[in-house]
Structures are given as C-alpha cells and as structure tokens.
Write an enzyme that holds these catalytic residues in place. Structure first.
Site, PDB file in Angstrom:
ATOM      1  N   GLU A   1      10.279   7.982 -16.365  1.00 20.65           N
ATOM      2  CA  GLU A   1       8.283   8.039 -17.278  1.00 20.65           C
ATOM      3  C   GLU A   1       7.752   8.017 -18.095  1.00 20.65           C
ATOM      4  O   GLU A   1       6.837   7.168 -18.595  1.00 20.65           O
ATOM      5  CB  GLU A   1       8.339   9.787 -16.007  1.00 20.65           C
ATOM      6  CG  GLU A   1       8.540  10.237 -15.524  1.00 20.65           C
ATOM      7  CD  GLU A   1       8.614  11.920 -15.379  1.00 20.65           C
ATOM      8  OE1 GLU A   1       7.764  12.999 -15.689  1.00 20.65           O
ATOM      9  OE2 GLU A   1       9.584  12.409 -15.917  1.00 20.65           O
TER      10      GLU A   1
ATOM     11  N   HIS B   1       0.844  -0.950  -0.170  1.00 23.50           N
ATOM     12  CA  HIS B   1      -0.092   0.004   0.466  1.00 23.50           C
ATOM     13  C   HIS B   1       0.863   1.171  -0.025  1.00 23.50           C
ATOM     14  O   HIS B   1       0.436   2.175   0.571  1.00 23.50           O
ATOM     15  CB  HIS B   1      -1.002  -0.310   1.123  1.00 23.50           C
ATOM     16  CG  HIS B   1      -1.377  -1.761   1.709  1.00 23.50           C
ATOM     17  ND1 HIS B   1      -2.961  -1.441   1.197  1.00 23.50           N
ATOM     18  CD2 HIS B   1      -1.131  -2.540   2.402  1.00 23.50           C
ATOM     19  CE1 HIS B   1      -3.356  -2.887   1.118  1.00 23.50           C
ATOM     20  NE2 HIS B   1      -2.181  -4.052   2.024  1.00 23.50           N
TER      21      HIS B   1
ATOM     22  N   LYS C   1      -1.282  -4.752 -38.746  1.00 22.37           N
ATOM     23  CA  LYS C   1       0.306  -4.030 -38.895  1.00 22.37           C
ATOM     24  C   LYS C   1       1.026  -2.636 -37.888  1.00 22.37           C
ATOM     25  O   LYS C   1       1.906  -3.430 -37.186  1.00 22.37           O
ATOM     26  CB  LYS C   1       0.859  -4.444 -40.350  1.00 22.37           C
ATOM     27  CG  LYS C   1       0.916  -5.617 -40.774  1.00 22.37           C
ATOM     28  CD  LYS C   1       1.055  -5.170 -42.388  1.00 22.37           C
ATOM     29  CE  LYS C   1       0.326  -6.561 -43.005  1.00 22.37           C
ATOM     30  NZ  LYS C   1      -1.127  -6.945 -42.811  1.00 22.37           N
TER      31      LYS C   1
ATOM     32  N   LYS D   1      17.354  21.402 -11.656  1.00 25.53           N
ATOM     33  CA  LYS D   1      16.281  20.034 -12.128  1.00 25.53           C
ATOM     34  C   LYS D   1      17.082  19.327 -12.557  1.00 25.53           C
ATOM     35  O   LYS D   1      18.099  19.443 -13.461  1.00 25.53           O
ATOM     36  CB  LYS D   1      14.890  20.482 -12.642  1.00 25.53           C
ATOM     37  CG  LYS D   1      13.466  21.135 -12.159  1.00 25.53           C
ATOM     38  CD  LYS D   1      12.902  20.617 -11.235  1.00 25.53           C
ATOM     39  CE  LYS D   1      12.140  19.466 -11.225  1.00 25.53           C
ATOM     40  NZ  LYS D   1      11.236  19.658 -11.804  1.00 25.53           N
TER      41      LYS D   1
ATOM     42  N   ASN E   1      15.352  15.521 -13.936  1.00 27.24           N
ATOM     43  CA  ASN E   1      15.025  14.617 -13.616  1.00 27.24           C
ATOM     44  C   ASN E   1      13.923  13.639 -14.238  1.00 27.24           C
ATOM     45  O   ASN E   1      15.264  13.469 -15.769  1.00 27.24           O
ATOM     46  CB  ASN E   1      13.414  15.482 -14.647  1.00 27.24           C
ATOM     47  CG  ASN E   1      12.861  17.143 -14.355  1.00 27.24           C
ATOM     48  OD1 ASN E   1      12.812  17.212 -13.269  1.00 27.24           O
ATOM     49  ND2 ASN E   1      12.849  17.622 -14.869  1.00 27.24           N
TER      50      ASN E   1
ATOM     51  N   SER F   1      15.429  20.988 -17.097  1.00 27.78           N
ATOM     52  CA  SER F   1      14.404  21.727 -16.708  1.00 27.78           C
ATOM     53  C   SER F   1      14.673  22.906 -17.342  1.00 27.78           C
ATOM     54  O   SER F   1      15.832  24.018 -17.647  1.00 27.78           O
ATOM     55  CB  SER F   1      13.791  22.386 -15.410  1.00 27.78           C
ATOM     56  OG  SER F   1      13.321  23.154 -15.731  1.00 27.78           O
TER      57      SER F   1
HETATM   58  N1  ARG Z   1      -1.974  -6.249 -47.061  1.00 29.99           N
HETATM   59  C1  ARG Z   1      -3.126  -7.291 -47.200  1.00 29.99           C
HETATM   60  C2  ARG Z   1      -2.923  -7.232 -46.448  1.00 29.99           C
HETATM   61  O1  ARG Z   1      -2.023  -6.719 -45.082  1.00 29.99           O
HETATM   62  C3  ARG Z   1      -2.865  -7.895 -47.775  1.00 29.99           C
HETATM   63  C4  ARG Z   1      -2.804  -8.313 -49.288  1.00 29.99           C
HETATM   64  C5  ARG Z   1      -5.049  -8.828 -49.232  1.00 29.99           C
HETATM   65  N2  ARG Z   1      -5.671  -7.928 -49.850  1.00 29.99           N
HETATM   66  C6  ARG Z   1      -6.517  -8.055 -50.363  1.00 29.99           C
HETATM   67  N3  ARG Z   1      -6.690  -7.437 -50.919  1.00 29.99           N
HETATM   68  N4  ARG Z   1      -7.262  -9.677 -50.758  1.00 29.99           N
HETATM   69  O2  ARG Z   1      -3.930  -8.026 -45.353  1.00 29.99           O
END
Ligand code: ARG
Length: 457
Positions: A289, A155, A324, A282, A284, A276
């Site tokens: 952080e 705590h 991605k 300062k 820091n 700072s």
């Molecule tokens: N760039 C696409 C992806 O990252 C892969 C392509 C598949 N696209 C498609 N129209 N079947 O998912």
C-alpha cells in the site's frame, strides 16, 4: 557578516532569514560541493590566479572540512546561509586570506548548479542500482515457481492464462526502461556549469573545459546564462523518479490484490506485513500500500518543480533554490520503496494451486477454440461469434463450457484445449506467455539487464 556586507548596511530581517536559508536541507550536498570547489581551485591555479602553494593549502583545507562533515564535527555558524557559504566561511577561518581567494571567478549560481549536478549524477546511480536489484528479485521469484501460472487480466477480468515468470517479467521490462531513462538523463546532465559565474562568465582567464574534465563531466556549458538557469536536469530526474514510482505503485496494487483472501495468489513473509491493533486475525500488506501511495508525492514533486520553473526569466532566480527539497524527497522515497518491495517480493509465497485453479477457468480457452476454427479456414470474426454464443449458452443453461463444446459435432475433437495448463502451453508466438516463448524472453531480458547495468555502472 553576510557575503554582501559591502553593499547592504543593515542585517537581514529574521523572517527573511528563516525564509531563505537553505543550509537546513542543502548541507547534504557538502561532499559534492567540496568536489566542485577542489576542481575550481585547481582551475584557478592553472589560470595563474592562485600560486601552487595557495592551491595546495586550499585543497588541504577542503579535505579537512570534508573530514569535519563526514565525522559529524562540522559546526554551522549562525551566519551560514547555505552549504556553499558554510564551506567558504570555514575555509577562510582555517586558511585566512587564502580561503578568501577561493570564490574568485565563481558565483554561488554556477557553484550550486555544479554541485547539484554532481550530486544528482551519483544519486541517480544509486536509484538505478536499487532498481536493478528489484529486477533481479523479480527474476528470482519467477525461478522459484517456474511452472506456476495464473490468469492474465484485462479490465481486471480474467482473460488468458500466463506463466508467473511472464507476468513478473512484464514488471521487469518496465523497470528496465526506468534504468535506461536514468542512463539517458545522466548523459544529458553531464555538462559542467562551473565557470559560468553569476550569469555572464568572467574577465579572468579560467577554463571551464579543464574543470569539467576534472569533475568527470562529459563537457562544459556552451552558454553561461543557460548554465546557471537550467534545472531541466532536476525536472527530468523528478520525472524519472515519478515514473519509477508509478511502476512501483502498480506493482503494489497488484500485491494488495494477490494477498487478499479474494485472490489468494500470494502471501508475504510476516516480516513484510503488519497486524491490526484491534482485529487479531489481520495480516496486512502495508508495504504494498505504501508503494502504491508514494507515487502521489513523487508526481507532486515533479509537478511542483515544473510550476516553479514556469515563467522564470533568465537567468538565476532564487526560486531555483526550491529545486532541492523535492529532489531529495523523491530520491529518498524511491530508494525506500525499491528496497522494501525487493524484500517483500523475496519473501513471497506464491500459491500455485490457487492461481492454477483460477487460470484453468474454462472460459479462458474460448480464444483457443476460436483459433482452432481459424486453423480450419473459418474467418476469425465468424469463429469469435460462434464461440461467444457457446459461452452464452453455457452460462444460460448453467452447464460447463466444456460440455457445450463437446456437444458440437465439429468441435468434439477439441476437448484437449480444456486440459490443465494447455492454454498457457499453447501461447507460443514470440513474446507470448507460454513456456517456449518464455525461454527466449528470458535470454533477451538477461541481455537487456546486462546492457542497462553497463550503462549505469
Ligand atoms: N542556496 C542557493 C540555491 O540553492 C544558492 C545561492 C545562490 N543565491 C543567490 N542569492 N545568488 O539556489
């Protein structure tokens, strides 16, 4: 010309292009995409769909393209929608009709899934290595201050003294679980989707098990629809990265506290602090952080992907392209924080005197007195009550706890518990915070580090 110019007559609208192109971020996959294509090409030869000559031409062409990327000489054509189209377009430019055969029995759907798995397997290996590096630094810091101890908190109230090594090892164990989790995730994602085609496989006689082996996967997919629609491996990676982020965030918060004047337990090297723009005095702990802050986007990346995946019908949907950027971002942020925190810990000066003074707070031995009473046969609940009253008495009379204890005739022989460092030395149970237990823990930690390293190397 698009990949589907046979079917659709008008060019894509500019706004759709802007929305849908992914080359701007997925070009980082070039190496793993080329690995996948080389395995695919060898699979096509084996299936009699390419001659040995054609296979060789394609492999050489792919090597050449890899070289162009590696040296920064690859030029994206305006029509390159993603990394897959870019490489296929270039292969066809370089190898003519042979290049145009490369995509036989393959879809970008199984291709991107294969590429991303290969990429993620490698990238998680780098994260595991950086995590192990930080674990090693935590051990080193402990070894630099082997006798140091500080208050352990619950705590955020002083609770019991602990050796600094014990405290740092607590973080090491958490990070070691992260490494183990990465190893588990890598085992599970080591399934090749190559050969699943768009979603249903192909009439051509390819052998997914052959390409899976070439690529170093543990096995090939069992179900082509699952193969192209599964992004569990990305979600799981994002969880593992978020979990590391949460651990690093807690460590960051602790460094912020330790380096404050109020705690004063540690100072970071100047090279890991900032000043700072206004206040000349300062120093820091921005590194700590930022380590604390990054967990927000890591959790966000995980949450975002889970919401994207939720409700998607089988099998591939373009939504999956949104996997991605969060993955790349989380990988990068975690590696940045791991490296910076490793440096910050390495630079640490731990103020043992100050930490000892805080840990020698007399009230922290209250439990030791209660446990002595337990040793004489007093039930623990009664001992706890008794010592609690003595604490309250010391506070209300404004005298030292040691004095109040000494005034109790049957406790007068207990004065040794107030000796400096005595409370930490007497924590001897397995896994406890004292020096004896610590030695056993160190051996166990080293064995666990070796086992985890072997799993991810
Ligand atoms: N760039 C696409 C992806 O990252 C892969 C392509 C598949 N696209 C498609 N129209 N079947 O998912």
């Amino acid at each position: 010309m698009t990949l589907w110019s046979g079917r659709l007559s008008t060019p894509m609208a500019g706004t759709l292009w802007e929305l849908s192109e992914s080359y701007s971020f997925d070009h980082v996959l070039y190496h793993h995409d080329i690995l996948g294509s080389k395995a695919h090409v060898r699979g096509l030869e084996r299936a009699g769909l390419l001659t040995a000559d054609e296979c060789r031409i394609l492999l050489d062409t792919l090597d050449l393209i890899e070289g162009e990327f590696a040296s920064g000489l690859f030029v994206r054509a305006e029509s390159d929608e993603d990394i897959h189209t870019a490489i296929e377009r270039r292969a066809t430019e370089l190898a003519g009709d042979v290049g145009a055969k490369m995509h036989t029995a393959r879809s970008r759907n199984d291709q991107v899934a294969t590429t991303l798995r290969l990429f993620t397997l490698d990238a998680l290996g780098d994260v595991a290595a950086a995590t192990l590096e930080l674990i090693g630094v935590l051990e080193e810091v402990g070894e630099r201050f082997p006798e140091a101890y500080l208050p352990g908190y619950t705590h955020l109230q002083r609770a019991q003294p602990v050796l600094l090594t014990h405290h740092l090892h607590a973080h090491a164990w958490a990070l070691l679980r992260d490494v183990d989790r990465i190893a588990d995730a890598r085992d599970r994602m080591s399934v090749s989707p190559l050969g699943a085609g768009a979603l249903a496989g192909t009439s051509l006689s390819i052998d997914p098990a052959f390409t899976a082996t070439l690529l170093g996967f543990n096995e090939a997919f069992a179900n082509s629809m699952d193969a192209v629609s599964d992004r569990d491996f990305v979600a799981e990676s994002l969880f593992d990265l978020a979990m590391i982020g949460v651990h690093l965030s807690r460590m960051g918060e602790e460094l912020v506290l330790w380096t404050s004047a109020e705690f004063g337990f540690a100072t970071l090297g100047d090279e890991f602090t900032t000043g700072s723009s206004m206040l000349p005095q300062k120093k820091n702990s921005d590194v700590a952080e930022l380590a604390r802050a990054k967990s927000g986007r890591l959790v966000g990346n995980l949450t975002g992907l889970l919401v994207t995946l939720k409700g998607l019908p089988l099998s591939y949907n373009r939504d999956l392209q949104e996997d991605k950027e969060p993955l790349f971002d989380s990988l990068r942020q975690v590696v940045l924080v791991l490296a910076a925190l490793a440096g910050a810990y390495r630079s640490i000066d731990f103020h043992s005197d100050r930490a000892r003074a805080a840990a020698d707070d007399q009230f922290l031995v209250a439990i030791d007195i209660a446990e002595r009473l337990v040793g004489t046969g007093v039930p623990f609940r009664q001992a706890h009550e008794r010592v609690g009253r003595l604490v309250a008495e010391a506070l209300s009379r404004d005298v030292s706890f040691e004095q109040v204890v000494a005034e109790q005739p049957e406790l007068s022989t207990y004065s040794d518990v107030f000796g400096s460092g005595q409370a930490v030395r007497s924590r001897t149970s397995p896994g406890a915070s004292g020096p004896l237990a610590q030695m056993q823990q160190r051996d166990r930690l080293r064995a666990a580090i070796a086992a985890a390293s072997a799993r991810v190397s």
